[in-house]
Design an enzyme around this catalytic site. Structure first.
Site, PDB file in Angstrom:
ATOM      1  N   TRP A 114       0.805  -1.216   0.000  1.00 21.18           N
ATOM      2  CA  TRP A 114       0.000   0.000   0.000  1.00 21.18           C
ATOM      3  C   TRP A 114       0.840   1.269   0.000  1.00 21.18           C
ATOM      4  O   TRP A 114       0.373   2.325  -0.426  1.00 21.18           O
ATOM      5  CB  TRP A 114      -0.921   0.010   1.229  1.00 21.18           C
ATOM      6  CG  TRP A 114      -0.182   0.150   2.529  1.00 21.18           C
ATOM      7  CD1 TRP A 114       0.524  -0.821   3.182  1.00 21.18           C
ATOM      8  CD2 TRP A 114      -0.053   1.323   3.321  1.00 21.18           C
ATOM      9  NE1 TRP A 114       1.071  -0.319   4.341  1.00 21.18           N
ATOM     10  CE2 TRP A 114       0.730   0.995   4.453  1.00 21.18           C
ATOM     11  CE3 TRP A 114      -0.540   2.628   3.204  1.00 21.18           C
ATOM     12  CZ2 TRP A 114       1.051   1.904   5.446  1.00 21.18           C
ATOM     13  CZ3 TRP A 114      -0.217   3.548   4.201  1.00 21.18           C
ATOM     14  CH2 TRP A 114       0.571   3.188   5.306  1.00 21.18           C
ATOM     15  N   ASP A 115       2.097   1.165   0.450  1.00 17.71           N
ATOM     16  CA  ASP A 115       2.907   2.369   0.498  1.00 17.71           C
ATOM     17  C   ASP A 115       3.243   2.908  -0.890  1.00 17.71           C
ATOM     18  O   ASP A 115       3.683   4.049  -1.024  1.00 17.71           O
ATOM     19  CB  ASP A 115       4.182   2.143   1.317  1.00 17.71           C
ATOM     20  CG  ASP A 115       4.808   0.780   1.124  1.00 17.71           C
ATOM     21  OD1 ASP A 115       4.265  -0.187   1.681  1.00 17.71           O
ATOM     22  OD2 ASP A 115       5.813   0.698   0.415  1.00 17.71           O
ATOM     23  N   GLU A 165       1.509  -2.341  12.338  1.00 17.48           N
ATOM     24  CA  GLU A 165       1.483  -3.808  12.300  1.00 17.48           C
ATOM     25  C   GLU A 165       1.753  -4.438  13.661  1.00 17.48           C
ATOM     26  O   GLU A 165       1.766  -5.663  13.774  1.00 17.48           O
ATOM     27  CB  GLU A 165       2.495  -4.306  11.269  1.00 17.48           C
ATOM     28  CG  GLU A 165       2.157  -3.884   9.856  1.00 17.48           C
ATOM     29  CD  GLU A 165       3.297  -4.143   8.892  1.00 17.48           C
ATOM     30  OE1 GLU A 165       4.061  -5.099   9.119  1.00 17.48           O
ATOM     31  OE2 GLU A 165       3.441  -3.379   7.918  1.00 17.48           O
ATOM     32  N   LYS A 200       4.455   0.192  15.677  1.00 12.98           N
ATOM     33  CA  LYS A 200       5.589   0.026  14.777  1.00 12.98           C
ATOM     34  C   LYS A 200       5.846   1.303  13.981  1.00 12.98           C
ATOM     35  O   LYS A 200       6.988   1.639  13.668  1.00 12.98           O
ATOM     36  CB  LYS A 200       5.336  -1.144  13.833  1.00 12.98           C
ATOM     37  CG  LYS A 200       6.465  -1.435  12.852  1.00 12.98           C
ATOM     38  CD  LYS A 200       6.098  -2.563  11.892  1.00 12.98           C
ATOM     39  CE  LYS A 200       7.228  -2.839  10.918  1.00 12.98           C
ATOM     40  NZ  LYS A 200       6.866  -3.841   9.894  1.00 12.98           N
ATOM     41  N   GLN A 201       4.749   1.993  13.641  1.00 17.14           N
ATOM     42  CA  GLN A 201       4.858   3.145  12.749  1.00 17.14           C
ATOM     43  C   GLN A 201       3.640   4.047  12.939  1.00 17.14           C
ATOM     44  O   GLN A 201       2.725   3.730  13.691  1.00 17.14           O
ATOM     45  CB  GLN A 201       4.930   2.677  11.301  1.00 17.14           C
ATOM     46  CG  GLN A 201       3.685   1.947  10.836  1.00 17.14           C
ATOM     47  CD  GLN A 201       3.939   0.991   9.698  1.00 17.14           C
ATOM     48  OE1 GLN A 201       4.491  -0.083   9.895  1.00 17.14           O
ATOM     49  NE2 GLN A 201       3.548   1.393   8.502  1.00 17.14           N
TER      50      GLN A 201
END
Length: 669
Positions: A287-288, A417, A529-530
């Site tokens: 998706w990035d 995630e 995670k992000q």
């Protein structure tokens, strides 16, 4: 384990025949570079011309001095051509020289080892089906073991005066042509080598014979000149400058060059997480691509952005298959990771549950349409993607009577995630809302401007106005809560109720938690995670007040490990918006040099395409404050303390825009 809907096969990228090899022999003795004394060596990536240049002066073990100069171009105008000019000059050597030009197989894919970021496995190498070589050229055909897909690699040459063919060899996964000449001190010889690949997916003019015929006709200088013209045009569209920090400017240009050469420009191939630079993630697209890389292309190379979206259109049937596997009777759900269009991950908590990939693709389509107003794309491809993917949200969510009819989406995973299978992930809900609205807007736009095209599309996919009205109702009722006690957006229904991460931080080089802790341990804690909520603030934060964004930034920064390279650029962009200038600079610098300095210790797997894109976004959306809202550009520039000024170029609806920022103010032209 073979549960319903679990993927049972995968795509993987495997090494193909390598055509760049040219070796030297002096007399009958091969020149072994490791045994020679290197007197001078220089390697230059010419970003302006789009070429790699090498120069090596050496003294052989026998005491002979040579200078080798090579210039390599992979022209963007061709689908798969490599052009090399290779020149050998004698300083003090007299005698015969042989250049051995080959195509070789046999390299194996990198094994995963203990790092899951590389991939599941390297895949089974291609098998050699045919080998041919003669004085005119050489070719080698490889095939996949199961599907029978064929790849042809062929080479031809142009020789300088004095060089003649001397031999041709074929066998054992290798084809080679040899060319001989006699060198004297002060003299030089050169060959131009052209290597073409064809996997059968291109047009008639993309076959190896046609490509090599054009290369031989034009010659290296013309090919390199055309490449330089292409790059000059790109840098005019994507030009940037940093006054007072040439290293930052060079790093930004380096990152942009990688994005341009790795992006899928033919509408057939996707843009992998590692581009074409390594085997990390097995060459899969995520998706990035649409969340990070496509915005850069939309503003600098709109034709490339369009081609990237056409890849998604080409794989729409695969997304429909994924939706059926996930028990959705209609619509399309794009896979978490893929090459050919079908889901390649069986780890559904952080894979198939990430429904937000549909919204990311819709975001990319919307941004491209905002920047280009390409109605042809909308009517021919974009609307079908928007409509088919929008259909998933009413099936994945529901109007919750316990929340006064708010539209809720359950059992999904957001960008973070380390937190999976949650209800009402705020990012997912916000992006789904924007997705649904984009689909409604596309329906209305085509109703007004391309009614015949809309009628044909609606009939083909069985879409009626009542379903579109449902999308609008879901968008209007989307559940987007604010935690009253903290004044922030909760990442999901339960995230704020979990305990904070209790384990001590690791000393030394950065090491992601996923390499040391079981996923369930991660899932039980407030650890990200992000960027997740912060990502929503950047991609869809219009209408949310600055104070709320600042509180979101402060809260989630404290629980985020930035174990993904996608995180730093997003935090940097929001830091700029909320006035955290020092942190904005730190995050920008981390994304700028993540591969140049190997900050995550895995650049050998391939560069991080999204982080490279994130550095440009950090400049333009972070420091430049660029946002697109309601189809309009908005800027809120800031100037980092380390810089005297900066500027960047944009493309917007066919027009060129330049923004320059310095201590005196901002200039738009």
């Amino acid at each position: 384990e073979r549960f319903p809907g679990f993927t049972r096969s995968t795509d993987t990228r495997v090494p193909v025949a390598e055509g760049k090899h040219i070796r030297l022999q002096l007399g009958d003795a091969p020149l072994r570079l490791q045994e020679a004394e290197w007197l001078d060596f220089e390697r230059t990536l010419d970003l302006a011309a789009g070429a790699l240049v090498r120069r090596l002066r050496l003294k052989t073990a026998q005491g002979h001095t040579l200078e080798i100069r090579a210039r390599r171009v992979v022209p963007l105008a061709e689908r798969a051509l490599l052009a090399i000019r290779f020149e050998v000059a004698s300083i003090d050597y007299t005698g015969p020289l042989t250049l051995c030009s080959s195509i070789e197989t046999g390299r194996q894919a990198v094994q995963q080892g203990d790092d899951p970021r590389i991939g599941v496995h390297g895949g089974k190498g291609l098998q050699v089906a045919e080998e041919q070589a003669d004085a005119e050229g050489a070719r080698l055909t490889q095939r996949t073991h199961h599907s029978g897909v064929a790849l042809i690699c062929a080479q031809r040459h142009r020789l300088s005066p004095g060089m003649v063919p001397t031999a041709a060899l074929a066998g054992e996964g290798r084809v080679e042509q040899r060319f001989g000449a006699t060198l004297t001190p002060g003299a030089s010889v050169a060959i131009e080598k052209y290597v073409a690949y064809d996997d059968g997916n291109g047009q008639a003019g993309d076959g190896v014979d046609a490509v090599l015929g054009r290369a031989l006709r034009d010659g290296f200088d013309a090919i390199a000149g055309a490449q330089a013209d292409t790059m000059r045009a790109f840098w005019q569209r994507a030009g940037l400058s940093v006054d007072g920090d040439p290293a930052a400017e060079l790093a930004l240009r380096f990152n942009l060059f990688h994005l341009l050469q790795s992006a899928g420009r033919d509408g057939i191939n996707g843009t992998a997480a590692k581009g074409i630079t390594g085997e990390g993630y097995e060459g899969h697209c995520f998706w990035d691509t649409e969340a990070f890389v496509l915005p850069v292309m939309a503003f600098t190379a709109p034709d490339v952005a369009r081609a990237m979206l056409m890849y998604r259109y080409r794989t729409l049937d695969g997304a429909r298959d994924t939706a059926r596997a996930m028990n959705h009777p209609r619509g399309a759900l794009y896979p978490w990771r893929t090459i050919a269009g079908r889901e390649c991950s069986a780890h559904y908590p952080s894979g198939s549950a990430a429904y937000h990939i549909n919204a990311a693709i819709a975001h990319g389509i919307g941004l491209y349409l905002d920047a280009s107003d390409d109605l042809d794309f909308l009517s021919e491809a974009g609307a079908e993607i928007l409509f088919e993917t929008a259909r998933i949200w009413p099936q994945a969510g529901h109007f919750n009577p316990r929340l006064d009819g708010a539209f809720c989406i359950h059992e999904v995973t957001g960008p973070d995630e380390y937190t999976t299978l949650v209800n009402n992930n705020w990012y997912t809900n916000r992006m789904a809302q924007r997705h649904l609205q984009r689909a409604v807007d596309a329906w209305q736009r085509l109703s007004a401007d391309r009614p015949d095209a809309l009628h044909a599309l609606a009939a083909r996919i069985g879409l009626e106005g009542e379903e579109v009205a449902l999308w609008q109702r879901a968008a209007d009722a989307m559940y987007l809560p604010v935690d009253r006690a903290l004044g922030i957006q909760p990442q999901d229904d339960d995230f704020l109720a979990k305990p904070r991460w209790p384990f001590p931080s690791r000393e030394g080089p950065h090491r992601p938690l996923l390499l040391d802790y079981h996923p369930l341990t991660l899932y039980r804690h407030q650890v990200c995670k992000q960027a997740d909520v912060v990502m929503a603030m950047v991609l869809a934060g219009d209408g949310i007040d600055l104070g709320t964004k600042r509180r979101d930034f402060d809260y989630y920064e404290a629980v985020t490990t930035h174990d993904s390279t996608l995180s730093a650029p997003v935090y940097g962009i929001l830091a700029s918006e909320v006035g955290q200038d020092e942190k904005a600079w730190q995050y920008f610098d981390a994304s700028l040099r993540v591969d140049l300095d190997d900050l995550h210790g895995n650049t050998d797997h391939g560069v991080h395409m999204a982080a490279m894109a994130g550095s440009w976004l950090g400049l333009v959306q972070g420091f430049g404050g660029l946002r697109v809202a309601g189809g309009h550009l908005r800027f809120a520039p800031t100037l980092p303390k380390a810089w005297k000024g900066y500027g960047f170029n944009l493309r917007w609806r066919g027009c060129a825009l330049r923004v320059d920022v310095d201590a005196r103010g901002v200039r738009y032209r």
